[in-house]
Design a protein around this motif. Structure first.
Motif, short mmCIF file in Angstrom:
data_model
loop_
_atom_site.label_atom_id
_atom_site.label_comp_id
_atom_site.label_asym_id
_atom_site.label_seq_id
_atom_site.Cartn_x
_atom_site.Cartn_y
_atom_site.Cartn_z
N ALA A 217 -5.47 9.92 0.36
CA ALA A 217 -5.90 10.47 1.65
C ALA A 217 -6.25 9.39 2.66
N THR A 218 -7.12 8.46 2.29
CA THR A 218 -7.62 7.49 3.28
C THR A 218 -7.70 6.06 2.74
N GLY A 219 -6.97 5.76 1.69
CA GLY A 219 -7.06 4.44 1.09
C GLY A 219 -5.97 3.49 1.55
N SER A 220 -6.16 2.21 1.24
CA SER A 220 -5.14 1.20 1.51
C SER A 220 -5.39 -0.01 0.63
N ILE A 221 -4.31 -0.78 0.39
CA ILE A 221 -4.40 -2.04 -0.34
C ILE A 221 -3.66 -3.09 0.48
N SER A 222 -4.28 -4.25 0.62
CA SER A 222 -3.63 -5.33 1.36
C SER A 222 -2.45 -5.89 0.55
N ASP A 223 -1.60 -6.62 1.24
CA ASP A 223 -0.50 -7.32 0.57
C ASP A 223 -1.09 -8.39 -0.35
N LYS B 286 -6.65 22.70 6.56
CA LYS B 286 -5.62 21.80 7.05
C LYS B 286 -5.88 20.38 6.56
N ILE B 287 -4.81 19.66 6.28
CA ILE B 287 -4.94 18.21 6.09
C ILE B 287 -3.92 17.54 7.01
N HIS B 288 -4.30 16.38 7.53
CA HIS B 288 -3.43 15.61 8.41
C HIS B 288 -3.25 14.21 7.81
N THR B 289 -2.04 13.73 7.78
CA THR B 289 -1.76 12.40 7.25
C THR B 289 -0.53 11.81 7.93
N GLU B 290 -0.50 10.48 8.00
CA GLU B 290 0.66 9.79 8.55
C GLU B 290 1.63 9.36 7.45
N ASN B 291 1.28 9.68 6.21
CA ASN B 291 2.11 9.27 5.06
C ASN B 291 2.81 10.49 4.49
N VAL B 292 4.13 10.50 4.54
CA VAL B 292 4.89 11.65 4.07
C VAL B 292 4.70 11.87 2.57
N ALA B 293 4.47 10.79 1.81
CA ALA B 293 4.26 10.93 0.37
C ALA B 293 2.98 11.70 0.08
N VAL B 294 1.93 11.47 0.89
CA VAL B 294 0.67 12.19 0.71
C VAL B 294 0.86 13.67 1.03
N ALA B 295 1.56 13.96 2.13
CA ALA B 295 1.81 15.36 2.49
C ALA B 295 2.62 16.06 1.39
N ARG B 296 3.61 15.37 0.85
CA ARG B 296 4.44 15.94 -0.21
C ARG B 296 3.61 16.22 -1.46
N LYS B 297 2.74 15.27 -1.82
CA LYS B 297 1.92 15.44 -3.02
C LYS B 297 0.96 16.62 -2.86
N TYR B 298 0.29 16.70 -1.71
CA TYR B 298 -0.67 17.78 -1.48
C TYR B 298 0.03 19.13 -1.47
N PHE B 299 1.15 19.21 -0.79
CA PHE B 299 1.92 20.45 -0.74
C PHE B 299 2.30 20.91 -2.15
N THR B 300 2.78 19.98 -2.97
CA THR B 300 3.22 20.31 -4.33
C THR B 300 2.04 20.66 -5.22
N SER C 173 0.83 -1.20 0.00
CA SER C 173 0.00 0.00 0.00
C SER C 173 0.87 1.25 0.00
N GLY C 174 1.94 1.24 0.79
CA GLY C 174 2.86 2.38 0.84
C GLY C 174 3.54 2.60 -0.50
N LYS C 175 3.89 1.50 -1.19
CA LYS C 175 4.53 1.62 -2.50
C LYS C 175 3.59 2.25 -3.52
N VAL C 176 2.31 1.85 -3.45
CA VAL C 176 1.33 2.43 -4.37
C VAL C 176 1.19 3.93 -4.12
N LYS C 177 1.10 4.32 -2.85
CA LYS C 177 0.96 5.74 -2.53
C LYS C 177 2.21 6.52 -2.92
N ASP C 178 3.36 5.91 -2.73
CA ASP C 178 4.60 6.58 -3.13
C ASP C 178 4.62 6.80 -4.63
N GLU C 179 4.17 5.80 -5.39
CA GLU C 179 4.12 5.97 -6.85
C GLU C 179 3.12 7.05 -7.24
N LEU C 180 1.93 7.04 -6.61
CA LEU C 180 0.91 8.03 -6.95
C LEU C 180 1.34 9.44 -6.55
#
Length: 316
Positions: A142-148, A51-65, A8-15
């Motif tokens: 923002a709030t998604g996930s994918i299982s392994d 404001k947006i809050h997230t535990e994923n740095v990739a999401v914060a980076r994408k939103y900021f950009t 799931s983290g890899k997908v978000k990092d790619e997106l």
């Protein structure tokens, strides 16, 4: 310590590194992120902050950009650490910038009021297919996930309200993907369970590298399952064959011990002798060992007759 990123983290990092060239798609993605994990603060003098809050740095980076590219505005970023979890906050502090974002994202209604639960006030920004893709991408970030996928197939996006979930489900269904909604802990989860459907939604979000990774895993799993099914089928057939042979030998020995094999007709006596001498042979192999070879069905017929005779003798 090496940190292994989840699928799931890899997908978000790619997106987070995938960019839509069109401004209307960027706005759709921003709208989804704010709608799913955003907060609006209003001061005593009616000044807005987004404001947006997230535990994923990739999401914060994408939103900021996205905000930087789309609106040319500066934002504040804060990081809060709690145990092993970091929460990233991206904040638009200037009132004019916040209003600009909310209006463009259709999160303010026609009267200038914030839509309930930050739902879109209309579907204008997701009319085009490309904008629908961007909106789904933003919602997943923002709030998604994918299982392994090595374990099982499950894709989900968590929504705070049922109308949000239904809107997202309808957008996904535009791409002929069968998404469903389930309530979980006062939230509403839009999910896809089938592997093929998850492949399709990764394609919709344009996560092509993750899509290929998932497809490779699916191919290996299907091959493994096919081999397992074949092995299990062969083992079942082998067990069936062994059980039948054991039962046939028991019947032959019972006849031999009670009335003797001479009680049988010549063809039955011959197949009985051949079976006793070759307990592990298949029906086809037994037929080839007879003085006048017969096929598999002929051998089966003779052995079945021997079984009937043995049962008759037992009953008597």
């Amino acid at each position: 310590m090496v940190c292994i990123m989840s699928f799931s983290g890899k997908v978000k990092d790619e997106l987070s590194r995938q960019w839509s060239g069109a401004r209307h798609c960027q706005i759709a993605e921003i709208a989804a992120i704010i709608s799913m994990c955003g907060r609006i603060s209003i001061s005593l003098d009616d000044k807005y902050m987004v404001k947006i809050h997230t535990e994923n740095v990739a999401v914060a980076r994408k939103y900021f950009t996205l905000l930087k590219k789309t609106y040319s505005i500066d934002t504040e970023i804060s990081i809060r650490r709690n145990a092993n979890i970091c929460t990233y906050s991206v904040i638009v502090t200037h009132h004019e910038d916040a209003i600009k974002i909310l209006k463009a994202s259709k999160l303010l209604d026609r009267y200038g009021d914030i839509s309930e639960n930050l739902s879109l006030s209309d579907n204008l920004i997701i009319q085009k297919e490309c904008c629908k893709r961007a909106f789904i991408r933003g919602a997943f970030l923002a709030t998604g996930s994918i299982s392994d996928p090595e374990k099982f197939y499950h894709f989900e996006i968590v929504c705070s309200t049922l109308p949000k979930a239904e809107q997202l489900k309808n957008i996904i269904s535009c791409f002929y993907i069968d998404a469903k909604i389930v309530e979980r802990k006062k939230h509403f989860v839009v999910y896809v369970k089938e592997g093929a459907g998850i492949v399709d939604i990764l394609n919709v979000m344009e996560a092509h590298n993750s899509l290929m990774d998932l497809e490779n895993i699916r191919i290996v799993k299907e091959m493994r399952n096919s081999v397992n099914r074949k092995f299990n089928c062969e083992m079942a057939n082998l067990n069936k064959t062994v059980s039948a042979a054991v039962r046939q030998i028991e019947d032959i020995k019972y006849i031999s011990d009670t009335v003797g094999l001479s009680y049988l007709s010549k063809p039955l006596m011959e197949i009985a002798a051949v079976r006793l001498e070759n307990p592990d042979s298949s029906l086809k192999e037994l037929g080839e060992l007879l003085s006048s070879p017969v096929g598999k069905s002929g051998v089966n017929h003779r052995l079945r007759k021997i079984s009937e005779i043995a049962d008759d003798l037992r009953n008597k």
